[in-house]
Write an enzyme that holds these catalytic residues in place. Sequence first.
Site, PDB file in Angstrom:
ATOM      1  CE  LYS A  46     -39.818 -45.962  37.125  1.00 37.03           C
ATOM      2  NZ  LYS A  46     -41.548 -44.204  36.814  1.00 37.03           N
ATOM      3  NE  ARG A 147     -46.001 -41.317  31.843  1.00 39.05           N
ATOM      4  CZ  ARG A 147     -44.995 -41.401  32.706  1.00 39.05           C
ATOM      5  NH1 ARG A 147     -43.518 -41.117  32.476  1.00 39.05           N
ATOM      6  NH2 ARG A 147     -45.391 -41.944  33.622  1.00 39.05           N
ATOM      7  CE1 TYR A 288     -12.800 -52.405  15.646  1.00 40.22           C
ATOM      8  CE2 TYR A 288     -14.585 -51.800  17.890  1.00 40.22           C
ATOM      9  CZ  TYR A 288     -13.957 -52.981  16.597  1.00 40.22           C
ATOM     10  OH  TYR A 288     -14.474 -54.352  16.837  1.00 40.22           O
ATOM     11  CG  MET A 336     -21.389 -54.512  21.741  1.00 39.85           C
ATOM     12  SD  MET A 336     -21.627 -56.529  19.889  1.00 39.85           S
ATOM     13  CE  MET A 336     -22.068 -54.795  18.394  1.00 39.85           C
TER      14      MET A 336
HETATM   15  C1  LIG Z   1     -41.153 -43.141  38.054  1.00 38.18           C
HETATM   16  C2  LIG Z   1     -42.533 -42.903  38.079  1.00 38.18           C
HETATM   17  C3  LIG Z   1     -42.255 -42.811  39.949  1.00 38.18           C
HETATM   18  C4  LIG Z   1     -40.720 -42.671  40.302  1.00 38.18           C
HETATM   19  O1  LIG Z   1     -40.038 -41.244  40.092  1.00 38.18           O
HETATM   20  P1  LIG Z   1     -38.971 -41.197  40.697  1.00 38.18           P
HETATM   21  O2  LIG Z   1     -38.678 -39.837  40.622  1.00 38.18           O
HETATM   22  O3  LIG Z   1     -37.593 -41.935  39.943  1.00 38.18           O
HETATM   23  O4  LIG Z   1     -38.925 -41.310  42.289  1.00 38.18           O
HETATM   24  C5  LIG Z   1     -43.385 -42.402  40.315  1.00 38.18           C
HETATM   25  N1  LIG Z   1     -44.000 -42.173  39.686  1.00 38.18           N
HETATM   26  C6  LIG Z   1     -44.826 -42.582  38.117  1.00 38.18           C
HETATM   27  C7  LIG Z   1     -46.417 -42.550  37.710  1.00 38.18           C
HETATM   28  C8  LIG Z   1     -43.753 -42.597  37.539  1.00 38.18           C
HETATM   29  O5  LIG Z   1     -44.019 -43.536  36.201  1.00 38.18           O
END
Ligand SMILES: *Cc1c(COP(=O)(O)O)cnc(C)c1O
Length: 396
Positions: A46, A147, A288, A336
């Site tokens: 992700k 969550r 800056y 930037m």
């Molecule tokens: C991001 C995430 C992971 C991975 O977590 P890490 O600490 O980066 O290994 C696993 N499961 C879910 C649902 C996540 O959102």
Amino acid sequence: MKMSTKDLDFAGKASWLELSASALRNNIQVFRDLSANRFLLGVVLKGNAYGHGLLEVLPVVHPLIDIVYVVSPIDAFQIRNLEKTLGLSQKRVLVIGPIALNEAVKCAQENIEAVISDFSWKESIPALRKKKLRIVGHLHLDTGLAREGFTYNQIESEIDFLKDAQDVISLKGVMSHFSNTEDVTEQQYANLQLSNFHEGKARLYQFLGIQSELEEHFAASAATLVLPNSHLSVVRVGISLYGFWPSAETRISAKFILQKLPIFEPVLSWKCESQIVKPISKGSYVGYGCTYRMNHDGRIAVFPVGYFDGYPRIVSGKAHVLIHGKRCPVIGRVMMNSIIVDVTYVTEQSSDYVCTLLGSDGDETISAESIANWSQTIQYEIVTRLGSHLKRVIVE
Ligand SMILES: *Cc1c(COP(=O)(O)O)cnc(C)c1O
């Protein structure tokens, strides 16, 4: 590794990222050794593979892992496209984030598995049924993070929709996510989450009349390393795939639990070639806001990288970069598109320096954790915020 923008097939002096394929393979092997075939290895790609670059990381890890996890269905479609382009076989891909109706249809068509974590599926189910599609699903149980997912108390009252959708959603697994495994060295809360998970699972089996065992997945990097009773059927390794310890606490715990600490190799280096090098006299202001004034006659170098690229402005006055193996301070404010570095004490005189913003040069290293400390955040945020526009190059 000597490399400059001149070796790369892109124009200009923009900063670039080097990704070590051997480090990725090493980090995967750490988890394969830990697993000894007792659980499947899922990797989390992700957030553009934690900022490392989905399209660059995927081909390296693809042959070595069992399942890919992404948040966005768009990433999952990209993975399927890349597999086609590269002639790779299809890996299992699981979308852990929300999926809109039209995306659910496409996921079913592309053999992408979905995590059922909310009620939006009530709308997707009729659409899938109408098209005679079937999707592989995994139910997300909320065991204490608050969550995504359903709490075990919601099972009897809220997931009728799943009971009625057995022709459309073929339930293959059940998953959850820990809330603080990396923040502590005792795992009381994680064990409570595990017991909630087993309670939720029992209720789910009962409610849906499930006879055969579902696949179970719970552990992210930290739990995989320090909580063996969380391994279950599959682990989901994110941050440690990229060569980071999830936290100092996890490292300390792992030392006790695993006896021998695994060696993670950071995958990423971030480099930039100077745009300008010039002399500057004592008393001159730099950058800056005139926040920095030279206290010696010296030389400065301007590098075309800044907060647009993901180098945090908040590190102004704290950060160093590496040039010819020496630490050099970033002076004045991070801008930037530029930073200014004091190169007075770099012995190699040049009009063209390559600096390492993140990574190693000679005996010195600047880790993502250091940049995170300067920024009062965690390494996860530093790497995932690296601009997707930056060039990424795979090196061995
Ligand atoms: C991001 C995430 C992971 C991975 O977590 P890490 O600490 O980066 O290994 C696993 N499961 C879910 C649902 C996540 O959102």
